[in-house]
Design an enzyme around this catalytic site. Structure first.
Site, PDB file in Angstrom:
ATOM      1  CB  SER A 189      -0.443  -6.237   1.326  1.00 30.39           C
ATOM      2  OG  SER A 189       0.637  -5.884   1.893  1.00 30.39           O
ATOM      3  CE  LYS A 200       3.854  -5.242   1.264  1.00 28.51           C
ATOM      4  NZ  LYS A 200       3.008  -4.104   0.310  1.00 28.51           N
ATOM      5  CG  ASP A 221     -11.786   3.254   7.226  1.00 30.93           C
ATOM      6  OD1 ASP A 221     -12.030   2.952   8.488  1.00 30.93           O
ATOM      7  OD2 ASP A 221     -11.053   3.244   6.558  1.00 30.93           O
TER       8      ASP A 221
END
Length: 431
Positions: free
Chosen positions: A335, A360, A346
């Protein structure tokens, strides 16, 4: 929608103990208008073959006066069925009489259970207060975090708090909790399991565990006590490496993380290892604030709800980290931990080392009601800056390194092969 009301935690994960601190639930969450009115009863009365006939007769007798269903659960037919079930229980149920309040809670919990979403759950007022007070880092229990195992559906240990009864009893992440005080955990929710484990300070709790590699159950007795759990740990290691471990994203974590970063820079650190292993997540506002301390300008995370509404959380880049960074992750990183590690990956500001994260990629909202109860309900999916939803997939490390449990648990110095690999990768960046 207030940020503080949204949670990116792996909801199967809860600390096994009460936390101290003032009751913040009344002013922390805005109360919605109206009471929870959805109705669905999941009560089984075994061994009474007559009751079904009586219940159906009661329902049939009302059919002429019932209007057609309007597509809502709480229609006249449902109300009639509940009345019939209540009459059946009153007339035939042999065991100790069930309290009416328990039956009402069963209705509410049953409706949430019917959604077949392990992340959606109904909370009584007491349960809500316990959860909302669980942000001060002081627990009364055994000092372990518990989550539901995705394969077996049974509760498992997902993290251990340092200097706790769980650590002293050698509980380990991935230990399956099969029984608590002789009661099976099969079919229990996380909240129900944690309630069994919790108890007054100084009292014993017996756990029956299943551990990978062991041929029989492990039976452990722990004594509950007060456990203090800082959510951020800092240590300067050799070669100018700053080590920062974040165990969860609570209200107190933001300031602790800022302090750790300041200590790293004040110690002339040459690089940072950020350890998110075993981190179950936390709330949105915390992880966003922490990401703004290290990320360049751009997207942190965005969510999309059932109406295709997109909500973005961005960073201005004014505090971008200027040190080499390595992030440790594993299958219990979930999470909010995945939001942070996904954003770091990224944006290309750090290298992920370890194993694939939990996966999740959905968000829960706490919706409170006037009577003090609440539901935690899935409201949206979240996406990493590059547009990836990692739900059920997880985030893969840049450098895969499986944890060597034997080397860690069977040696006096607890050799951590993943941490050593992270050091190796970071030193290559520093050179």
């Amino acid at each position: 929608m207030a940020e503080d009301n949204q949670y990116f935690n792996h909801t199967d994960n809860m600390p096994t103990g009460n936390q101290t601190g003032p009751d913040k639930s009344a002013n922390k969450l805005p109360f919605v208008i109206g009471l929870f009115v959805g109705i669905l009863l999941t009560v089984a009365v075994g061994g009474v073959y007559v009751s079904g006939v009586k219940a159906q007769q009661m329902i049939d007798s009302k059919k002429e006066t019932q209007t057609a269903s309007n597509g809502k659960v709480a229609d006249s037919a449902t109300i009639a069925k509940i009345n019939a079930l209540e009459s059946t229980i009153d007339k035939y149920f042999y065991l100790d009489r069930v309290d009416n309040e328990d039956l009402r809670e069963g209705i509410f919990k049953g409706m949430m259970d019917a959604l077949n979403d392990p992340y959606t759950e109904y909370y009584t007022e007491d349960e809500l207060n316990e959860m909302m007070d669980g942000t001060e880092g002081i627990y009364y229990g055994i000092g372990a975090y518990v989550s539901l195992d995705s394969i077996t559906g049974l509760p498992k240990v997902s993290g251990i708090i340092a200097n706790s009864p769980a650590e002293e009893a050698d509980l380990r992440p991935e230990d399956i909790i099969y029984e608590v005080n002789g009661e099976s955990t099969q079919g229990l929710t996380l909240t129900e399991t944690v309630k069994l484990i919790k108890g007054p300070e100084g009292t014993p709790v017996e756990l029956k565990l299943i551990r990978d590699g062991e041929h029989d159950y492990l039976e452990v007795t722990l004594i509950r006590r007060k456990v203090e759990s800082p959510t951020v740990e800092f240590e300067m290691k050799e070669d100018g490496i700053a080590y920062i471990q974040v165990t969860e994203f609570d209200d107190v974590t933001e300031d602790q993380f800022a302090e750790a970063l300041a200590m790293a820079k004040g110690s002339d650190a040459k690089g940072i290892i950020l350890d998110l292993r075993g981190n179950p997540g936390g709330n949105l506002s915390t992880v966003v604030a922490m990401c703004r301390m290290i990320l360049p300008e751009g997207m942190i995370v965005y969510t999309i709800d059932k109406n295709e509404k997109r909500t973005e959380y961005k960073c201005d880049g004014k505090r971008q980290l200027d040190l080499p960074l390595v992030v440790l992750i594993d299958g219990n990183s979930a999470s909010a931990a995945e939001i942070m590690s996904g954003a770091i990956k990224d944006h290309g500001i750090g290298t992920l080392v370890g194993t694939t994260t939990f996966g999740k990629g959905i968000v829960q909202q706490i919706v409170p009601f006037r009577d003090g109860s609440a539901v935690k309900i899935t409201i949206s999916a979240y996406y990493t800056p590059s547009g990836k939803n990692i739900h059920g997939i997880g985030i893969e490390p840049d450098v895969e390194c499986k944890f060597d449990s034997e080397a860690y648990y069977d040696t006096e110095d607890h050799y951590d092969n993943q941490l050593e690999k992270a050091k190796e990768v970071l030193l290559e960046k520093i050179k």
